[in-house]
Design a protein around this motif. Structure first.
Motif, mmCIF file in Angstrom:
data_model
loop_
_atom_site.group_PDB
_atom_site.id
_atom_site.type_symbol
_atom_site.label_atom_id
_atom_site.label_comp_id
_atom_site.label_asym_id
_atom_site.label_seq_id
_atom_site.Cartn_x
_atom_site.Cartn_y
_atom_site.Cartn_z
ATOM 1 N N UNK A 15 -3.385 16.968 43.034
ATOM 2 C CA UNK A 15 -2.356 17.085 41.998
ATOM 3 C C UNK A 15 -2.702 16.171 40.825
ATOM 4 N N UNK A 16 -2.209 16.490 39.651
ATOM 5 C CA UNK A 16 -2.494 15.690 38.465
ATOM 6 C C UNK A 16 -1.241 15.572 37.592
ATOM 7 N N UNK A 17 -0.247 14.826 38.090
ATOM 8 C CA UNK A 17 0.963 14.645 37.284
ATOM 9 C C UNK A 17 0.706 13.683 36.125
ATOM 10 N N UNK A 18 1.508 13.789 35.077
ATOM 11 C CA UNK A 18 1.472 12.831 33.987
ATOM 12 C C UNK A 18 2.061 11.510 34.492
ATOM 13 N N UNK A 19 1.362 10.425 34.237
ATOM 14 C CA UNK A 19 1.828 9.133 34.732
ATOM 15 C C UNK A 19 2.889 8.572 33.806
ATOM 16 N N UNK A 20 4.030 8.196 34.391
ATOM 17 C CA UNK A 20 5.134 7.653 33.611
ATOM 18 C C UNK A 20 5.680 6.440 34.322
ATOM 19 N N UNK A 21 5.735 5.298 33.609
ATOM 20 C CA UNK A 21 6.330 4.103 34.222
ATOM 21 C C UNK A 21 7.834 4.262 34.308
ATOM 22 N N UNK A 22 8.410 3.547 35.285
ATOM 23 C CA UNK A 22 9.861 3.601 35.454
ATOM 24 C C UNK A 22 10.543 2.855 34.324
ATOM 25 N N UNK A 42 -7.130 12.933 44.533
ATOM 26 C CA UNK A 42 -7.600 13.171 45.900
ATOM 27 C C UNK A 42 -6.675 14.118 46.653
ATOM 28 N N UNK A 43 -5.393 14.103 46.275
ATOM 29 C CA UNK A 43 -4.412 14.981 46.923
ATOM 30 C C UNK A 43 -4.316 16.340 46.242
ATOM 31 N N UNK A 94 10.009 13.594 49.840
ATOM 32 C CA UNK A 94 9.240 12.989 48.754
ATOM 33 C C UNK A 94 7.981 12.339 49.300
ATOM 34 N N UNK A 95 6.836 12.653 48.695
ATOM 35 C CA UNK A 95 5.573 12.030 49.085
ATOM 36 C C UNK A 95 5.284 10.850 48.171
ATOM 37 N N UNK A 96 4.624 9.823 48.735
ATOM 38 C CA UNK A 96 4.317 8.626 47.976
ATOM 39 C C UNK A 96 2.811 8.391 47.938
ATOM 40 N N UNK A 101 3.486 5.302 43.447
ATOM 41 C CA UNK A 101 4.071 6.365 42.639
ATOM 42 C C UNK A 101 4.568 7.499 43.499
ATOM 43 N N UNK A 102 5.497 8.289 42.947
ATOM 44 C CA UNK A 102 5.951 9.476 43.671
ATOM 45 C C UNK A 102 5.129 10.682 43.222
ATOM 46 N N UNK A 103 5.422 11.839 43.788
ATOM 47 C CA UNK A 103 4.613 13.022 43.506
ATOM 48 C C UNK A 103 4.818 13.564 42.101
#
Length: 311
Positions: free
Chosen positions: A304-311, A301-302, A1-3, A19-21
Motif C-alpha cells: 500500500x502507498x498511503x499519503x503520509x499525514x502527521x496527527x 512492503x505491505x 485497523x492495521x498498524x 502509523x495506521x493503514x
C-alpha cells in the motif's frame, strides 16, 4: 485497523513511529543509539533501544506494546542491516519485517516519490540515490577510520588537529583550541586527545562538539571557516558522485540533506550552492524524517502507498 512501524536506528539515537493503514502517524518514541549489534554489549544496546523506542511510540499512540502485532515494520539501520535481521525478528511481532540501511529510509522520506539523492551528515556521512528505473548508488559511509568526510565526528577531528598544530607551533592560531579545551575540561590539546581515546568520550559524544566548530566559524575564525567549507565541499562531492552514477548530465534530480551537521547555516548554504551548480539539481530539506521514511517503506512492503499525514 492495521498498524505499521518505521524505525530509524543510528549512531546518535533511535526513533520509532507508528502509523495506521490510512497514513496517519499515531505515535512516536525515542531511545539511545543502536548502530552496532555485535555480541554482548552491542546486541543488548540494540535490543534496549528498539524496545524502548517502540514502547514509547505505542504509549504515544495509546496502543498496548505488549500485545500489538504490526502488519509491516521497516528498520533503517546505521552500520548496515546484515547483523540485525535475526535479532529484530526475535523481539518484534510483525507479519513483514524489512531491515535495510538508514540511507534507504532517509531517501524514502526525503522526496515525493522516494527518488533522488539524500546526503546524510550526522556523526558520520553518506550519500544515497535512487532513479526512476529503481537503480541505486551510494558514496561514502565507510566509517570513521576510512571515511565519514563532512560528518560531525570528522569536523571535530579536524578541529582537534588544528588545536594540536597550534599548540605545537606549526599551525595558525585559532579559537578552536580554547573552546574545545573549555568544553572537555582539558588543560592542553594533548590531554584532550587522550580523553577522546577513552571510554569517557565515545565517538557520539565527540561528535556533539561539532557545534563549537560551527560557532567558531560564525565568529570569523579562519581555521574553523576552512574546516566547515571543506566539509560542505566533501558532502557535495558525495552527492555529485551518486548523481554521476545514476543520471545523465542535465537531468532533473532532487537532492535533499539531513543530519545534525546541516544545522550549521554556513555549511548548509555552501552545500546547497555547490550542489545546485550542477545543471538539473534542486537542493532542499527533506519532506519527512528518516523514521517516517522507514514507515513509508513498511507501507510499501505491505503493498500500500498511503499519503503520509502527521496527527
Amino acid at each position: 485497523m492495521r498498524f505499521f512501524l518505521g524505525v530509524d536506528g543510528g549512531q546518535s539515537g533511535t526513533t520509532a513511529v507508528i502509523g495506521d493503514e490510512n497514513g496517519r502517524v499515531l505515535g512516536e518514541g525515542e531511545a539511545g543509539p543502536c548502530n552496532h549489534a555485535g555480541a554482548g554489549e552491542g546486541r543488548a544496546k540494540l535490543e534496549r533501544a528498539v524496545r524502548t523506542s517502540v514502547r514509547a511510540a505505542c504509549e504515544s499512540a495509546t496502543l498496548d506494546a505488549d500485545t500489538i502485532e504490526f502488519a509491516a515494520a521497516c528498520f533503517g539501520m546505521s552500520g548496515g542491516p546484515d547483523d540485525k535481521q535475526e535479532i529484530l525478528a526475535a523481539i518484534l511481532r510483525t507479519e513483514r519485517l524489512v531491515v535495510t540501511t538508514d540511507a534507504v529510509t532517509a531517501l524514502a522520506g526525503a522526496t515525493a516519490r522516494g527518488q533522488g539523492i539524500i546526503t546524510i551528515a550526522g556523526t558520520g556521512s553518506i550519500a544515497f540515490g535512487r532513479n526512476a528505473a529503481g537503480s541505486t548508488a551510494r558514496a561514502g559511509g565507510w566509517g570513521y577510520i576510512f571515511g565519514d568526510e563532512g560528518g560531525a565526528f570528522d569536523l571535530v577531528r579536524q578541529a582537534l588537529r588544528a588545536a594540536l598544530r597550534m599548540e605545537e607551533g606549526w599551525g595558525p592560531p585559532t579559537s578552536l583550541r580554547t573552546v574545545l579545551l573549555e568544553a572537555t575540561g582539558s588543560a592542553s590539546a594533548n590531554e584532550m586527545l587522550h580523553r577522546f581515546y577513552s571510554d569517557e568520550w565515545p565517538r557520539s559524544r565527540v561528535a556533539t562538539l561539532a557545534r563549537l566548530v560551527d560557532g567558531a566559524a560564525l565568529n570569523a575564525d579562519g581555521v574553523a571557516m576552512e574546516i566547515v567549507n571543506r566539509a560542505a565541499m566533501e558532502l557535495a562531492l558525495l552527492a555529485a558522485s551518486v548523481r554521476n552514477q545514476l543520471w545523465k548530465p542535465g537531468e532533473s534530480v532532487d537532492v535533499a540533506y539531513i543530519g545534525g551537521v546541516f544545522e550549521s547555516a554556513p555549511l548548509r548554504e555552501r552545500f546547497r550552492i555547490l550542489v545546485e551548480m550542477e545543471e538539473g539539481n534542486r537542493c532542499g530539506p527533506p519532506l519527512h524524517g528518516p523514521a517516517e521514511g522507514a514507515l513509508l517503506e513498511a507501507y510499501r512492503a505491505a503493498g500500500i502507498q498511503p499519503e503520509l499525514a502527521k496527527r
